[in-house]
Design a protein around this motif. Structure first.
Motif, PDB file in Angstrom:
ATOM      1  N   UNK A 104       0.828  -1.205   0.000  1.00  0.00           N
ATOM      2  CA  UNK A 104       0.000   0.000   0.000  1.00  0.00           C
ATOM      3  C   UNK A 104       0.863   1.256   0.000  1.00  0.00           C
ATOM      4  N   UNK A 105       1.994   1.209   0.676  1.00  0.00           N
ATOM      5  CA  UNK A 105       2.892   2.358   0.712  1.00  0.00           C
ATOM      6  C   UNK A 105       3.447   2.652  -0.682  1.00  0.00           C
ATOM      7  N   UNK A 106       3.844   1.595  -1.408  1.00  0.00           N
ATOM      8  CA  UNK A 106       4.299   1.782  -2.790  1.00  0.00           C
ATOM      9  C   UNK A 106       3.182   2.375  -3.638  1.00  0.00           C
ATOM     10  N   UNK A 107       1.963   1.905  -3.419  1.00  0.00           N
ATOM     11  CA  UNK A 107       0.822   2.369  -4.216  1.00  0.00           C
ATOM     12  C   UNK A 107       0.565   3.859  -4.000  1.00  0.00           C
ATOM     13  N   UNK A 108       0.547   4.305  -2.744  1.00  0.00           N
ATOM     14  CA  UNK A 108       0.237   5.717  -2.494  1.00  0.00           C
ATOM     15  C   UNK A 108       1.378   6.634  -2.940  1.00  0.00           C
ATOM     16  N   UNK A 109       2.579   6.083  -3.063  1.00  0.00           N
ATOM     17  CA  UNK A 109       3.714   6.871  -3.549  1.00  0.00           C
ATOM     18  C   UNK A 109       3.804   6.881  -5.076  1.00  0.00           C
ATOM     19  N   UNK A 110       2.822   6.246  -5.743  1.00  0.00           N
ATOM     20  CA  UNK A 110       2.801   6.235  -7.196  1.00  0.00           C
ATOM     21  C   UNK A 110       3.739   5.232  -7.821  1.00  0.00           C
ATOM     22  N   UNK A 111       4.010   4.141  -7.102  1.00  0.00           N
ATOM     23  CA  UNK A 111       4.914   3.113  -7.602  1.00  0.00           C
ATOM     24  C   UNK A 111       4.230   2.134  -8.536  1.00  0.00           C
ATOM     25  N   UNK A 112       4.753   0.907  -8.591  1.00  0.00           N
ATOM     26  CA  UNK A 112       4.219  -0.102  -9.512  1.00  0.00           C
ATOM     27  C   UNK A 112       2.873  -0.667  -9.068  1.00  0.00           C
ATOM     28  N   UNK A 113       2.631  -0.703  -7.764  1.00  0.00           N
ATOM     29  CA  UNK A 113       1.367  -1.270  -7.276  1.00  0.00           C
ATOM     30  C   UNK A 113       0.218  -0.353  -7.669  1.00  0.00           C
ATOM     31  N   UNK A 114      -0.755  -0.901  -8.399  1.00  0.00           N
ATOM     32  CA  UNK A 114      -1.902  -0.109  -8.861  1.00  0.00           C
ATOM     33  C   UNK A 114      -3.137  -0.307  -7.996  1.00  0.00           C
ATOM     34  N   UNK A 115      -3.333  -1.530  -7.476  1.00  0.00           N
ATOM     35  CA  UNK A 115      -4.531  -1.797  -6.680  1.00  0.00           C
ATOM     36  C   UNK A 115      -4.324  -3.037  -5.823  1.00  0.00           C
ATOM     37  N   UNK A 116      -5.000  -3.031  -4.678  1.00  0.00           N
ATOM     38  CA  UNK A 116      -5.043  -4.176  -3.775  1.00  0.00           C
ATOM     39  C   UNK A 116      -6.510  -4.507  -3.537  1.00  0.00           C
ATOM     40  N   UNK A 117      -6.883  -5.733  -3.805  1.00  0.00           N
ATOM     41  CA  UNK A 117      -8.276  -6.129  -3.588  1.00  0.00           C
ATOM     42  C   UNK A 117      -8.352  -6.917  -2.286  1.00  0.00           C
ATOM     43  N   UNK A 118      -9.200  -6.448  -1.376  1.00  0.00           N
ATOM     44  CA  UNK A 118      -9.275  -7.045  -0.045  1.00  0.00           C
ATOM     45  C   UNK A 118     -10.704  -7.434   0.289  1.00  0.00           C
ATOM     46  N   UNK A 119     -10.838  -8.372   1.201  1.00  0.00           N
ATOM     47  CA  UNK A 119     -12.161  -8.732   1.695  1.00  0.00           C
ATOM     48  C   UNK A 119     -12.484  -7.903   2.932  1.00  0.00           C
ATOM     49  N   UNK A 120     -13.717  -8.021   3.405  1.00  0.00           N
ATOM     50  CA  UNK A 120     -14.137  -7.336   4.626  1.00  0.00           C
ATOM     51  C   UNK A 120     -13.840  -8.264   5.801  1.00  0.00           C
ATOM     52  N   UNK A 121     -12.562  -8.310   6.176  1.00  0.00           N
ATOM     53  CA  UNK A 121     -12.103  -9.270   7.182  1.00  0.00           C
ATOM     54  C   UNK A 121     -12.791  -9.074   8.523  1.00  0.00           C
ATOM     55  N   UNK A 122     -12.961  -7.842   8.928  1.00  0.00           N
ATOM     56  CA  UNK A 122     -13.644  -7.560  10.198  1.00  0.00           C
ATOM     57  C   UNK A 122     -15.047  -8.164  10.187  1.00  0.00           C
ATOM     58  N   UNK A 123     -15.739  -8.042   9.062  1.00  0.00           N
ATOM     59  CA  UNK A 123     -17.101  -8.580   8.945  1.00  0.00           C
ATOM     60  C   UNK A 123     -17.125 -10.103   9.030  1.00  0.00           C
ATOM     61  N   UNK A 124     -16.044 -10.755   8.594  1.00  0.00           N
ATOM     62  CA  UNK A 124     -15.976 -12.213   8.733  1.00  0.00           C
ATOM     63  C   UNK A 124     -16.063 -12.586  10.210  1.00  0.00           C
ATOM     64  N   UNK A 125     -15.300 -11.879  11.044  1.00  0.00           N
ATOM     65  CA  UNK A 125     -15.334 -12.162  12.478  1.00  0.00           C
ATOM     66  C   UNK A 125     -16.686 -11.879  13.100  1.00  0.00           C
ATOM     67  N   UNK A 126     -17.280 -10.751  12.729  1.00  0.00           N
ATOM     68  CA  UNK A 126     -18.611 -10.402  13.255  1.00  0.00           C
ATOM     69  C   UNK A 126     -19.630 -11.478  12.881  1.00  0.00           C
ATOM     70  N   UNK A 127     -19.623 -11.866  11.611  1.00  0.00           N
ATOM     71  CA  UNK A 127     -20.607 -12.832  11.113  1.00  0.00           C
ATOM     72  C   UNK A 127     -20.448 -14.191  11.790  1.00  0.00           C
ATOM     73  N   UNK A 128     -19.205 -14.646  11.920  1.00  0.00           N
ATOM     74  CA  UNK A 128     -18.971 -15.958  12.519  1.00  0.00           C
ATOM     75  C   UNK A 128     -19.356 -15.953  13.994  1.00  0.00           C
ATOM     76  N   UNK A 129     -19.034 -14.891  14.704  1.00  0.00           N
ATOM     77  CA  UNK A 129     -19.418 -14.792  16.113  1.00  0.00           C
ATOM     78  C   UNK A 129     -20.936 -14.761  16.256  1.00  0.00           C
ATOM     79  N   UNK A 130     -21.600 -14.015  15.399  1.00  0.00           N
ATOM     80  CA  UNK A 130     -23.057 -13.894  15.470  1.00  0.00           C
ATOM     81  C   UNK A 130     -23.738 -15.234  15.192  1.00  0.00           C
TER      82      UNK A 130
END
Length: 353
Positions: free
Chosen positions: A279-305
């Protein structure tokens, strides 16, 4: 990668998963159809019943990472909201034997619920059997022990919308390249249903939706330690690549290193999962263009619920999936918060000033 290395699945499950995924739909490890995580709710009466039950929970994780920390935080927050005390938390360091010992240790606390991600699903029944036989409600991230039956032996599985993640990675690559150009494709060369579905969705998206883009080079990565060698060979043979897809963020850093070593500032990288250096390379305008992530926090909420609800008679669906987010330079703050439920690291915030 935050978890796929711990996922070992029986061959029949892989065939089922691949059959569904080929049609553009995420499936669970045993071919389960996904249900949106946001659809899981508790009634006020159920919540009050849970709060009155004096229940407890243990969190028996496969490893601790940025991803697991977010899942853990979501689970803890939901348990706190429901009045469930977390009495133990463990980290197996991706060691199945250690995870087995962890379960045995937390059972001394007599938890009502155990949440976990099995290190080795093929042998995990022996890990969780003591808890199952004692009537503990088991909730799993990503996978379940081979031979276990949902609704009888465990409550549910919660994971990513895997096809959606790969699809969004393909769209992000197309947007970064102006919907034209040559792409390198570094996929996970192993039978792990999580990465197999994500990688396949990226490739399918590029091949079917972007006629002016071509996957000009492909390389399988079985050992993440070799990812830089793989990248060096790819860019040596194909120096005109406009973009490279990498199966997850940690090996993507090795690809980034290879591009930097070659003095290549042109080739863009798209990968999966949030990672601070990427992410640091991405915000500095480097080679990284995008990172696709899941809603990890929501996984924990859903499983606990779901697991808490099972204590008061709620019948959970076999497989819940959370949404994913394409994080770019312009959306990194919001994406980090949505995925991990916390602010971006100071290094990234400072670089954006």
């Amino acid at each position: 990668m935050r978890k796929a290395l711990g996922i070992i699945i029986i061959l029949a499950s892989l065939f089922a998963a691949h059959a569904f995924a080929a049609e553009g739909v995420t499936t669970g490890p045993n071919g389960e159809k996904p249900v949106p995580a946001a659809s899981l709710t508790l009634t006020a009466a159920q919540e009050q019943q849970i709060k009155s039950g004096k229940f407890t929970a243990a969190l028996v994780w496969h490893e601790m990472s940025e991803y697991t920390n977010a899942v853990n935080a979501g689970a803890r927050d939901e348990f706190k909201r429901l009045g469930i005390e977390v009495v133990a938390q463990t980290d197996a360091g991706f060691d199945a034997a250690r995870q087995k010992a962890d379960v045995e240790t937390v059972m001394a606390k007599k938890p009502s619920i155990i949440l976990s991600l099995p290190v080795d699903p093929a042998t995990a029944a022996s890990v969780y059997d003591p808890a199952r036989q004692a009537g503990v409600k088991l909730g799993f991230v990503d996978n379940c022990p081979a031979g276990y039956k949902q609704g009888t032996d465990y409550v549910t599985i919660v994971s990513d919308d895997l096809f959606q993640m790969g699809n969004k990675a393909g769209i992000a690559m197309a947007e970064a390249l102006g919907k034209k150009g040559k792409v390198g494709y570094i996929f996970h060369d192993a039978d792990f249903y999580v990465t197999n579905q994500r990688d396949g969705a990226f490739k399918k998206t590029i091949e079917q939706d972007y006629p002016d883009m071509k996957i000009a080079a492909e390389a399988g990565m079985a050992d993440p330690a070799r990812s830089e060698d793989i990248a060096q060979a790819m860019i040596t043979q194909h120096p005109d690549l406009d973009g490279i897809y990498v199966t997850w963020a940690e090996p993507a850093l090795s690809v980034l290193s290879a591009l930097r070593g070659a003095g290549n500032k042109h080739t863009k990288i798209v990968t999966l999962d949030l990672n601070e250096p990427a992410a640091l390379d991405m915000v500095k305008g480097g080679n990284i263009a995008a990172l696709v992530a899941d809603e990890a926090y929501s996984i924990g909420v859903t499983l606990a619920r779901a697991s808490a609800g099972s204590l008061v008679g709620l019948k959970a669906e076999p497989f819940y999936a959370v949404d994913s987010i394409a994080v770019t330079k312009d959306t990194v703050k919001d994406g980090w918060k949505k995925s991990l439920n916390k602010d971006v690291p100071a290094t990234i915030a400072d670089a954006m000033k």
